[in-house]
Design a protein around this motif. Structure first.
Motif, short mmCIF file in Angstrom:
data_model
loop_
_atom_site.label_atom_id
_atom_site.label_comp_id
_atom_site.label_asym_id
_atom_site.label_seq_id
_atom_site.Cartn_x
_atom_site.Cartn_y
_atom_site.Cartn_z
N MET A 9 0.90 -1.13 0.09
CA MET A 9 0.01 0.00 0.11
C MET A 9 1.02 1.16 -0.03
N ASP A 10 1.69 1.44 -1.04
CA ASP A 10 2.66 2.37 -1.20
C ASP A 10 2.19 3.67 -0.61
N THR A 61 1.18 0.17 -8.05
CA THR A 61 0.95 0.66 -6.45
C THR A 61 -0.54 0.64 -6.38
N SER A 63 -3.33 2.18 -3.96
CA SER A 63 -3.62 3.30 -3.37
C SER A 63 -5.27 3.28 -2.84
N CYS A 79 -2.90 -5.00 -5.18
CA CYS A 79 -3.72 -4.78 -3.88
C CYS A 79 -3.55 -6.07 -2.97
#
Length: 303
Positions: A9-10, A61, A63, A79
């Protein structure tokens, strides 16, 4: 089960979850576990087509915007499976990401919890008109995601109320400093403050400046304030003030989160502004919190 950070979960600190739902202390006195289902009248709502692939290269990523519907479905990249489940199932409070905080998704098999997936799912033409309605689109997304997980991951879940660490929202020593809402509650608040958005799972509307954490809340209960405080706090905030009015409020939430050791240190700005501006305070406590229990889950069937 201790709260453990999940890699990924950058740009986020995923502690088995994200944000917190609003106060659930008075929601259910006696709780009976109920299976969670996406069923509507007849067949469950579902995407027209969906691709699910495990991301073994850890590229891309995941997000927060990826747990929101897109123009014609949902697109999630890299994810964790825990986040995918949290995007599909929400607490009774209505907070869209309510289960994604402080171990509120329980019994996920360790070997699956951190597996990452790319998901591309699209609605059919027959759902396009309803999908254009923002409220209906959110409801459809949750139902379709639940169907997707049930069909492809064989997911079975139920809800339970579980004792968890919380922050209790209480009246500070010198009493509350709250202003009755000028607009009352409901749509009049939105008319008076056209830039504000509705609080998911709460009452009233709010505007937040992401640069400095300043938030203004209109036509809302203290329970709604507790909901909005829960994100920065990193654990559920439960309203124990006993206040029943509708208020306009403003304060600085700051950018700090829960300390690495899960202590109550969430940054002085939240504590100081809450007491200085609203005459309220947060204290560490325990309470019943709605959790999502994984009864069964498998790796997805092939596309």
């Amino acid at each position: 089960m201790p709260c453990r950070s999940i890699a990924g979960m950058d740009g986020f600190q995923v502690k088995r979850c994200w944000f917190v739902a609003k106060s659930l202390a008075a929601a259910l006195v006696v709780f009976v576990a109920v299976p969670v289902s996406a069923q509507t009248a007849g067949r469950p709502m579902s995407f027209d087509v969906a691709s699910i692939r495990q991301n073994v290269s850890n590229t891309g990523t995941c997000s927060p915007d990826q747990v929101q519907p897109t123009r014609n479905g949902i697109h999630m990249t890299n994810c964790p499976l825990l986040v995918v489940v949290g995007a599909a199932h929400i607490p009774r409070s209505g907070d869209p990401l309510g289960y994604l905080v402080q171990d509120r998704i329980l019994a996920m098999p360790r070997e699956l919890s951190q597996e990452r997936y790319n998901i591309d799912a699209h609605i059919g033409d027959s759902d396009a008109e309803a999908w254009r309605d923002p409220v209906e689109r959110t409801r459809m997304l949750h139902a379709m995601m639940q169907t997707l997980l049930a069909e492809r991951f064989k997911l079975v879940v139920h809800r339970e109320m579980t004792d968890k660490p919380i922050f209790a929202l209480r009246i500070a020593k010198n009493g509350p400093k709250l202003k009755p809402a000028k607009s009352g509650d409901g749509e009049q608040a939105r008319v008076m403050h056209p830039g504000a958005v509705a609080v998911p799972g709460g009452s009233g509307f709010f505007v937040r400046d992401p640069a400095n954490g300043h938030i203004e809340i209109y036509g809302a209960t203290i329970g709604t304030l507790a909901l909005l405080l829960s994100g920065p706090a990193g654990r559920p905030v439960v309203d124990k003030t006993g206040l029943t009015g509708i208020y306009d409020m403003a304060l600085d939430l700051g950018q700090a989160g829960l300390a690495a050791d899960n202590s109550a240190d969430i940054g002085p700005s939240v504590f100081s502004s809450l007491q200085a501006e609203l005459g309220l305070k947060l204290t560490s406590d325990k309470d019943k919190v709605e959790c999502l229990i994984i009864d069964h889950i498998e790796r997805p069937s092939p596309n």
